[in-house]
Scaffold this motif. Sequence first.
Motif, short mmCIF file in Angstrom:
data_model
loop_
_atom_site.label_atom_id
_atom_site.label_comp_id
_atom_site.label_asym_id
_atom_site.label_seq_id
_atom_site.Cartn_x
_atom_site.Cartn_y
_atom_site.Cartn_z
N UNK A 1 25.88 9.14 43.04
CA UNK A 1 27.29 9.50 42.91
C UNK A 1 27.59 10.81 43.64
N UNK A 2 26.69 11.80 43.43
CA UNK A 2 26.90 13.10 44.07
C UNK A 2 26.84 12.98 45.59
N UNK B 1 33.12 10.32 55.30
CA UNK B 1 32.73 8.91 55.38
C UNK B 1 32.62 8.38 53.96
N UNK B 2 33.19 7.20 53.71
CA UNK B 2 33.13 6.63 52.37
C UNK B 2 32.16 5.46 52.31
N UNK B 3 31.19 5.56 51.40
CA UNK B 3 30.30 4.45 51.10
C UNK B 3 30.24 4.34 49.58
N UNK B 4 29.71 3.25 49.06
CA UNK B 4 29.76 3.04 47.61
C UNK B 4 28.42 3.43 46.98
N UNK C 1 19.87 6.06 43.47
CA UNK C 1 18.99 6.32 44.61
C UNK C 1 19.38 5.53 45.84
N UNK C 2 20.38 4.65 45.68
CA UNK C 2 20.80 3.82 46.80
C UNK C 2 22.32 3.92 46.99
N UNK C 3 22.76 3.37 48.14
CA UNK C 3 24.20 3.25 48.37
C UNK C 3 24.45 1.94 49.11
N UNK C 4 25.64 1.41 48.94
CA UNK C 4 25.99 0.19 49.66
C UNK C 4 26.92 0.51 50.82
N UNK C 5 26.52 0.06 52.00
CA UNK C 5 27.37 0.19 53.17
C UNK C 5 27.72 -1.21 53.65
N UNK D 1 18.07 3.75 51.03
CA UNK D 1 17.61 4.68 50.00
C UNK D 1 18.12 6.07 50.36
N UNK D 2 18.93 6.65 49.48
CA UNK D 2 19.55 7.95 49.79
C UNK D 2 19.05 9.02 48.82
N UNK D 3 17.86 8.76 48.24
CA UNK D 3 17.41 9.64 47.15
C UNK D 3 16.74 10.93 47.64
N UNK D 4 16.53 11.05 48.95
CA UNK D 4 15.72 12.17 49.44
C UNK D 4 16.44 13.51 49.59
#
Lengths: 161, 390
Positions: free
Chosen positions: B336-337, B348-351, B362-366, B327-330
């Motif tokens: 996207x941003x 670093x590139x994540x999706x 709110x999420x990202x895939x690693x 969860x990267x929403x914090x």
Amino acid sequence: MNEMNALLNLLENDARLTPEQIAIMLDKEVGDIKKLIYEYEKDGVILGYKAMIDWDKIEREYVSAMIELKVTPQRDKGFGSIAEKITRYPEVQSVYLMSGSFDILVLIEGRTMKEVAFFVAEKLSPMDSITSTSTHFVLRKYKDRGVVYGVPEVDIRGSLV
Amino acid sequence: MDYSKILSKTASEIKPSGIRKFFDLLSAGDMSDVVALTVGQPDFVTPWHIREAGIESLEEGKTYYTSNAGLTELRNEISLYLNRRFNLSYNPGNEIIVTVGGSEAIDLAVRAIVNPGDEVIIAMPAFVCYPPIVSLAGGIPVLIPTKEENEFKLTPEELKSAITPKTKLLILPYPNNPTGAIMDYEDLSKIADILRDTDIMVLSDEIYAELTFGQKHVSIASLPGMRERTIIASGFSKAYAMTGWRLGYVVAPEQVTSVIYKIHQFAIMCAPTTSQFAAIQALKKGDDDIEYMAEEYNRRRRYIVAGLRSIGFPCFEPKGAFYVWPNISGFGLSSDEFCEKLMYEGRVAIVPGTAFGDCGEGYARLSYAYSVEHITKALDGIENFVKKIR
């Protein structure tokens, strides 16, 4: 897989892993991993931690050779005492007792071919029980201890999915 | 020429893959120093004995088409494999078709089932291909966003509320890309209880079946009454690190495969022959390779989850596939941003999660299909970046 083997396999592949990292990967306590590593070191299971270096990429005179030795085994001691004697030379990287047409294989590193040749002529050949030597210089290393030498691989995997 | 009048309306209206969009950014400008955790394929090379079997088939001149459904020996081995590892029983003679990757298997299954206007329920977030494939077949994708509090499993309540008289198919993508969620026997039982009284079919995408951690994968087809209403799409890419060979299979009851067979026959003819010979070897002698790679992934999984949590991300513990879904929403940024900023400033590139559906916001895939060294480098980069923007 056996847990202890798992620890050794991890370290064999990457000796720089910390006990903390290993503990996470194997789902164990850090203290237990540290203790295991300590015991392996104490018992001589883990003998050292070394980097794999491609010396050909560095400006440095370097040559290595494999030397086959035919040896007359000594009474009651077999090949042990001569092998042990050979290991004492710092130029010697590895010493193996072999099956087949010769007895002992010695891996040597030196700065020049001449240096290696002199080492064989002056140090190994004169030993009483060594009856013959045959020196093979390494021209190029393609793979050593599981590591491929040459250009590091670039990740060209497609990222579509 | 005005191509907008010429091209297929349905095909033209399909949105390009969100992952692709992100990669176009990555390939623009100087991004060579960016550490990527983006790929959806193993970092292992296909085990040598499997590659060798492919090479030998070429040396022996086996360069012909095979039968449409695939080599008999391969279908026999697939049947044995499904029985050995997942307790499934399919007739290699008429219930198994070898396809060009799991992707073709998914496409065939959807095309064989869907009539224009039919609704297809898809548990989201999911691999990018399902909604477009459904649309191309004239179907209507009905997306169910799964939730973190349910461990990204499809719940019976969610399923029930999405079913209408037009529902024809449920796409069940577990083990899940991108969340790493799995559904166990009990979870699937509740889904099966709802479906048993309906004519709704299930397309179970089991491409990651060999990559589950702590428990074995359960196929919904192995549950009572479910075999007759399930189509399984799977393949060799993830289990045997064979992505580039493009080989998969679809299994279903004979009444379904007989229709699937026709589409495959006319659209594809047959899967690549070299790959089929390699796959026979994989199934006969590859069980140890699967275990070895799965154990490797498991170590990296623990490592990356612990790393992300220590940086401060709330991170669902993935139980399958080779992805984490923190969860990267914090940070007051959209997914996207966040991912764009991380790429440009943190290198670093994540999706971004939105590549896998709107509910991925709110999420990202690693991906952890990388060496531990590489993962460490990426985690360090993420940590430094997060410190700066916090």
